[in-house]
Design a protein around this motif. Structure first.
Motif, PDB file in Angstrom:
ATOM      1  N   TYR A  45      42.673  44.511  53.311  1.00 31.74           N
ATOM      2  CA  TYR A  45      42.164  43.160  53.077  1.00 31.74           C
ATOM      3  C   TYR A  45      43.272  42.133  53.233  1.00 31.74           C
ATOM      4  O   TYR A  45      43.085  41.078  53.858  1.00 31.74           O
ATOM      5  N   LEU A  46      44.445  42.411  52.690  1.00 33.26           N
ATOM      6  CA  LEU A  46      45.538  41.457  52.734  1.00 33.26           C
ATOM      7  C   LEU A  46      46.055  41.225  54.148  1.00 33.26           C
ATOM      8  O   LEU A  46      46.633  40.172  54.439  1.00 33.26           O
TER       9      LEU A  46
ATOM     10  N   ASP B 229      47.672  19.942  56.214  1.00 31.17           N
ATOM     11  CA  ASP B 229      48.922  20.328  56.860  1.00 31.17           C
ATOM     12  C   ASP B 229      48.673  21.352  57.963  1.00 31.17           C
ATOM     13  O   ASP B 229      49.623  21.835  58.573  1.00 31.17           O
ATOM     14  N   GLY B 230      47.406  21.697  58.191  1.00 30.01           N
ATOM     15  CA  GLY B 230      47.041  22.590  59.276  1.00 30.01           C
ATOM     16  C   GLY B 230      46.712  24.009  58.882  1.00 30.01           C
ATOM     17  O   GLY B 230      46.233  24.796  59.713  1.00 30.01           O
ATOM     18  N   TYR B 231      46.952  24.389  57.621  1.00 32.09           N
ATOM     19  CA  TYR B 231      46.683  25.759  57.194  1.00 32.09           C
ATOM     20  C   TYR B 231      45.187  26.050  57.152  1.00 32.09           C
ATOM     21  O   TYR B 231      44.372  25.150  56.914  1.00 32.09           O
ATOM     22  N   THR B 232      44.850  27.304  57.352  1.00 31.28           N
ATOM     23  CA  THR B 232      43.479  27.774  57.213  1.00 31.28           C
ATOM     24  C   THR B 232      43.346  28.376  55.820  1.00 31.28           C
ATOM     25  O   THR B 232      43.824  29.489  55.558  1.00 31.28           O
ATOM     26  N   VAL B 233      42.746  27.641  54.912  1.00 36.39           N
ATOM     27  CA  VAL B 233      42.698  28.031  53.501  1.00 36.39           C
ATOM     28  C   VAL B 233      41.334  28.618  53.171  1.00 36.39           C
ATOM     29  O   VAL B 233      40.298  28.022  53.476  1.00 36.39           O
ATOM     30  N   LYS B 234      41.347  29.794  52.530  1.00 31.07           N
ATOM     31  CA  LYS B 234      40.104  30.479  52.181  1.00 31.07           C
ATOM     32  C   LYS B 234      40.163  30.961  50.727  1.00 31.07           C
ATOM     33  O   LYS B 234      41.217  31.427  50.275  1.00 31.07           O
ATOM     34  N   PRO B 235      39.047  30.886  50.011  1.00 28.37           N
ATOM     35  CA  PRO B 235      38.991  31.532  48.698  1.00 28.37           C
ATOM     36  C   PRO B 235      39.007  33.038  48.883  1.00 28.37           C
ATOM     37  O   PRO B 235      38.541  33.560  49.903  1.00 28.37           O
ATOM     38  N   SER B 236      39.567  33.746  47.914  1.00 31.25           N
ATOM     39  CA  SER B 236      39.699  35.201  48.006  1.00 31.25           C
ATOM     40  C   SER B 236      38.952  35.858  46.851  1.00 31.25           C
ATOM     41  O   SER B 236      39.499  36.002  45.755  1.00 31.25           O
ATOM     42  N   PRO B 237      37.695  36.269  47.081  1.00 37.61           N
ATOM     43  CA  PRO B 237      36.892  36.840  46.000  1.00 37.61           C
ATOM     44  C   PRO B 237      37.038  38.351  45.841  1.00 37.61           C
ATOM     45  O   PRO B 237      36.394  38.944  44.975  1.00 37.61           O
ATOM     46  N   ALA B 238      37.874  38.985  46.652  1.00 38.45           N
ATOM     47  CA  ALA B 238      37.951  40.449  46.680  1.00 38.45           C
ATOM     48  C   ALA B 238      39.187  40.965  45.952  1.00 38.45           C
ATOM     49  O   ALA B 238      40.227  40.287  45.881  1.00 38.45           O
TER      50      ALA B 238
ATOM     51  N   ASP C 242      43.514  33.425  45.483  1.00 36.86           N
ATOM     52  CA  ASP C 242      42.862  34.446  44.660  1.00 36.86           C
ATOM     53  C   ASP C 242      41.845  33.836  43.704  1.00 36.86           C
ATOM     54  O   ASP C 242      42.148  32.905  42.956  1.00 36.86           O
ATOM     55  N   GLU C 243      40.622  34.395  43.743  1.00 35.39           N
ATOM     56  CA  GLU C 243      39.573  34.002  42.804  1.00 35.39           C
ATOM     57  C   GLU C 243      38.887  35.224  42.200  1.00 35.39           C
ATOM     58  O   GLU C 243      37.794  35.115  41.649  1.00 35.39           O
ATOM     59  N   ALA C 244      39.546  36.389  42.313  1.00 38.00           N
ATOM     60  CA  ALA C 244      38.922  37.641  41.885  1.00 38.00           C
ATOM     61  C   ALA C 244      39.431  38.147  40.549  1.00 38.00           C
ATOM     62  O   ALA C 244      39.032  39.233  40.112  1.00 38.00           O
ATOM     63  N   HIS C 245      40.290  37.361  39.890  1.00 41.02           N
ATOM     64  CA  HIS C 245      40.923  37.855  38.663  1.00 41.02           C
ATOM     65  C   HIS C 245      40.854  36.817  37.545  1.00 41.02           C
ATOM     66  O   HIS C 245      41.846  36.528  36.876  1.00 41.02           O
ATOM     67  N   ASN C 246      39.659  36.258  37.355  1.00 40.14           N
ATOM     68  CA  ASN C 246      39.425  35.287  36.275  1.00 40.14           C
ATOM     69  C   ASN C 246      40.413  34.118  36.347  1.00 40.14           C
ATOM     70  O   ASN C 246      40.874  33.616  35.315  1.00 40.14           O
ATOM     71  N   ASN C 247      40.720  33.686  37.561  1.00 43.86           N
ATOM     72  CA  ASN C 247      41.749  32.664  37.770  1.00 43.86           C
ATOM     73  C   ASN C 247      41.325  31.316  37.213  1.00 43.86           C
ATOM     74  O   ASN C 247      40.217  30.846  37.469  1.00 43.86           O
ATOM     75  N   PHE C 248      42.261  30.678  36.515  1.00 41.44           N
ATOM     76  CA  PHE C 248      42.001  29.339  35.985  1.00 41.44           C
ATOM     77  C   PHE C 248      42.030  28.300  37.095  1.00 41.44           C
ATOM     78  O   PHE C 248      41.400  27.253  36.988  1.00 41.44           O
TER      79      PHE C 248
ATOM     80  N   THR D 110      48.116  40.747  25.942  1.00 36.20           N
ATOM     81  CA  THR D 110      47.567  40.154  27.161  1.00 36.20           C
ATOM     82  C   THR D 110      47.734  41.175  28.290  1.00 36.20           C
ATOM     83  O   THR D 110      48.790  41.226  28.932  1.00 36.20           O
ATOM     84  N   PRO D 111      46.719  41.973  28.537  1.00 37.56           N
ATOM     85  CA  PRO D 111      46.837  43.035  29.546  1.00 37.56           C
ATOM     86  C   PRO D 111      46.966  42.467  30.960  1.00 37.56           C
ATOM     87  O   PRO D 111      46.675  41.298  31.218  1.00 37.56           O
ATOM     88  N   SER D 112      47.387  43.314  31.867  1.00 39.13           N
ATOM     89  CA  SER D 112      47.552  42.917  33.258  1.00 39.13           C
ATOM     90  C   SER D 112      46.222  42.478  33.861  1.00 39.13           C
ATOM     91  O   SER D 112      45.171  43.045  33.580  1.00 39.13           O
ATOM     92  N   ALA D 113      46.291  41.454  34.698  1.00 37.71           N
ATOM     93  CA  ALA D 113      45.100  40.999  35.420  1.00 37.71           C
ATOM     94  C   ALA D 113      44.810  41.892  36.615  1.00 37.71           C
ATOM     95  O   ALA D 113      43.714  41.803  37.202  1.00 37.71           O
ATOM     96  N   PHE D 114      45.761  42.760  36.975  1.00 37.28           N
ATOM     97  CA  PHE D 114      45.660  43.537  38.210  1.00 37.28           C
ATOM     98  C   PHE D 114      45.781  45.030  37.929  1.00 37.28           C
ATOM     99  O   PHE D 114      46.519  45.447  37.033  1.00 37.28           O
ATOM    100  N   THR D 115      45.093  45.820  38.712  1.00 42.80           N
ATOM    101  CA  THR D 115      45.235  47.270  38.597  1.00 42.80           C
ATOM    102  C   THR D 115      46.549  47.702  39.244  1.00 42.80           C
ATOM    103  O   THR D 115      47.138  46.977  40.050  1.00 42.80           O
ATOM    104  N   ASP D 116      46.980  48.906  38.909  1.00 43.88           N
ATOM    105  CA  ASP D 116      48.200  49.436  39.518  1.00 43.88           C
ATOM    106  C   ASP D 116      48.045  49.554  41.032  1.00 43.88           C
ATOM    107  O   ASP D 116      49.007  49.327  41.786  1.00 43.88           O
ATOM    108  N   GLU D 117      46.832  49.899  41.475  1.00 45.96           N
ATOM    109  CA  GLU D 117      46.583  50.037  42.915  1.00 45.96           C
ATOM    110  C   GLU D 117      46.700  48.683  43.624  1.00 45.96           C
ATOM    111  O   GLU D 117      47.242  48.590  44.731  1.00 45.96           O
ATOM    112  N   GLU D 118      46.207  47.618  42.986  1.00 42.22           N
ATOM    113  CA  GLU D 118      46.320  46.288  43.573  1.00 42.22           C
ATOM    114  C   GLU D 118      47.778  45.847  43.655  1.00 42.22           C
ATOM    115  O   GLU D 118      48.217  45.262  44.664  1.00 42.22           O
TER     116      GLU D 118
END
Length: 309
Positions: free
Chosen positions: A88-89, A73-82, A50-56, A114-122
């Motif tokens: 999507y998931l 280790d063989g994983y296919t790693v991708k940044p997640s800007p959405a 995850d890179e869509a929620h102001n991630n440190f 410190t409010p939630s980083a995510f909406t209720d829908e997410e």
């Protein structure tokens, strides 16, 4: 006097950590050996970071070593800007969320609330995706990250304390969880696939504490002396700072949820490999005190993707 001594130590620790935080960079040379990769190169499950929620911590930033270790280790790693939706998931097997924070706190205001980083829908989308077979690695460090992840964690029954998990008898924020004293628990993750992958000690670096749902299995359990310090503003401690004893609480745990799996951790640096400050001090998996952390991370991923049962 003892409380005042602890306050002084924590104020000094705060100054050191804030200075180091400003100078942290990923360690480009950190490449621990992987004798037996779980998957052929590039053929493993898709992992979204995850890179869509102001991630440190992001795949090209402070979690670069995390991402590269998984790729090796063989994983296919991708940044997640959405933002998260069920559709999507569905493109991924594992979703990694590390230190997401709300826009309010991302702007530099680390005071309560410190409010939630995510909406209720997410949150609902992630919950249902896991229920249907997805795997979530949720990492929520000390305030404000713990508070920002609170609603998402509660969707799976985890209750995070929005503070700083610290042992007041120690001079720094490093904690060790060991099989020998029961603070690290036996689990397929600690056993690994073979004797070479067995874990007996894991190091963490401050972080947060949380309580578990009944169905979860603890991995890291706090012992005596550890308290959650809960200031009004992050890193600003004094003798009036609220202190919550967290003996028996967790800093790491796993949960089977429907057809899916969740791994929750209250500390993020343990899965990074960074160089901090002018002296470029190793912090995280590259630290001399955290030699088993890289294999522990791989074991967590192996459990999330079913390599470990």
């Amino acid at each position: 006097m003892r409380n005042m001594t602890a306050v002084v130590l924590f104020v000094l620790l705060a100054a050191v950590c804030l200075t180091a935080r400003a100078q942290q960079v990923a360690d480009p040379d950190f490449k621990p050996p992987i004798p037996k990769p779980a998957y052929r190169e590039g053929r493993g499950p898709v992992v979204l970071i995850d890179e869509a929620h102001n991630n440190f911590h992001t795949a090209s930033g402070r979690y670069q070593a995390f991402a590269e270790l998984l790729r090796r280790d063989g994983y296919t790693v991708k940044p997640s800007p959405a933002k998260f939706t069920k559709e999507y998931l569905k493109t991924a097997r594992v979703l990694v969320i590390s230190n997401a924070i709300n826009e309010r706190n991302a702007g530099g205001d680390w005071s309560l609330p410190t409010p939630s980083a995510f909406t209720d829908e997410e949150i609902e989308a992630v919950r249902e995706w896991v229920r249907e077979g997805g795997s979530l690695l949720l990492i929520a460090d000390h305030m404000p990250a713990a508070g920002a992840a609170e609603k998402l964690a509660l969707a799976f029954g985890f209750r995070f304390s929005n503070g700083f998990a610290m042992d007041e008898s120690k001079k720094d924020g490093t904690l060790f969880f060991k099989l020998a004293d029961g603070s690290l628990k036996e689990h397929p993750i600690t056993k690994g696939r073979n004797a070479a992958e067995r874990i007996d000690t894991v190091a963490t670096f401050t972080g947060s504490a949380f309580q578990l749902p009944a169905a979860a299995q603890p991995l890291f359990v706090f012992g005596n002396n550890v308290k959650s310090l809960e200031p009004e503003v992050a890193w600003k401690f004094d003798e009036k700072t609220k202190r919550v004893p967290v003996k028996g609480w967790a800093q790491g745990a796993v949960l089977r949820f429907g057809k899916g799996r969740v791994a929750a951790f209250g500390e993020a640096a343990m899965f990074s490999a960074q160089l901090a400050g002018a002296q470029r001090t190793p912090v995280g998996m590259n630290s001399p005190v955290a030699k088993q952390n890289p294999q522990f991370l791989l074991n967590v991923m192996h459990w999330l993707t079913g390599v470990l049962k």
